[in-house]
Motif scaffolding. Structure first.
Motif: not given
Length: 245
Positions: A29-39, A233-245
């Motif tokens: 599943i690529r960045r920016g996509n989402a997956l819904r799991l339904t029971d 989480n703010q730090r985690g998202f920042y660390q993740t987003e710089i991978l895709f700059c």
């Protein structure tokens, strides 16, 4: 906290697939996509593992995910961290409200002891599958194996501890139609098993089917509920987003 889920816009829909109870699935599943799991029945358990699709040595880390967000279970607002401090995916919506993080998966020995002996030769697709073998089958498709099994998430399963520290499976927690939406912040290899939870006390082997629905969700903005759940989480998202700059 549980919430109502918004319908998926038709122009963002990607694909949908039914995962039968007991069976297994994997895909990227690529960045920016989402997956819904339904029971679909109220008896689903989805054991899930997550890996960086571009460098599979980086994978979901249960301990870091829990300690960073000061929680023992997952629900809306939580992020799922890798062992390198990146956010693999985040829970943007959830009507179940509680997902187990600590109990692992069933083994062949456990399934045999609880439900009896079956095999493909005698039962064909009605054989009793276990979570560990299901995950290993899917991992093998991507060049991974036993050493790549790590503590997993069990979506739709609630386990609570009593005053003596013993864990108990909440049979009343599941309900038909419960959903959880995972938005992916990296390109992620997702590995799933729909075998029963290892602490499920019900005597019959009847794991529920799960609907998998993917769509394009976009990347999170500055006001995102998962990003702002806590300073970590703010730090985690920042660390993740710089991978895709």
């Amino acid at each position: 906290m549980a919430q109502n889920l918004n319908p998926i816009p038709p122009d963002r829909f990607l694909w949908e697939e039914r995962l039968p109870g007991g069976c297994h699935w994997s895909g990227v599943i690529r960045r920016g996509n989402a997956l819904r799991l339904t029971d679909l029945s109220g008896r689903a358990n989805v054991s899930a593992l997550f890996y960086n699709a571009e460098e599979k040595l980086e994978r979901y880390n249960m301990a870091d995910t829990l300690k960073a967000q000061h929680t023992a279970y997952l629900t809306r607002g939580h992020a799922l961290y890798s062992d390198m401090g990146h956010v693999l995916c985040s829970i943007v919506a959830d009507t179940a409200g509680w997902h187990d993080t600590v109990c692992g998966v069933t083994s062949a020995e456990l399934i045999r002891a609880k439900y009896g002996e079956t095999s493909y030769q005698t039962h064909r697709n009605a054989m009793y599958r276990n979570g560990r073998d299901g995950l290993l089958i899917e991992l093998g498709k991507w060049g991974l194996g036993k050493r790549d099994l790590v503590p997993n998430v069990n979506f739709f399963s609630k386990v609570v501890a009593d005053e003596d520290g013993c864990l108990h499976f909440d049979v009343a927690h599941g309900r038909p139609g419960a959903c959880v939406d995972l938005r992916f912040e990296m390109n992620v290899l997702v590995v799933l098993s729909a075998a029963p939870h290892p602490l499920d006390p019900r005597p019959d082997y009847a794991p529920g089917d799960v609907m998998l629905t993917a769509w394009h969700a976009g990347v999170p903005g500055p006001d995102d509920v998962c990003r702002n759940h806590c300073p970590e989480n703010q730090r985690g998202f920042y660390q993740t987003e710089i991978l895709f700059c």
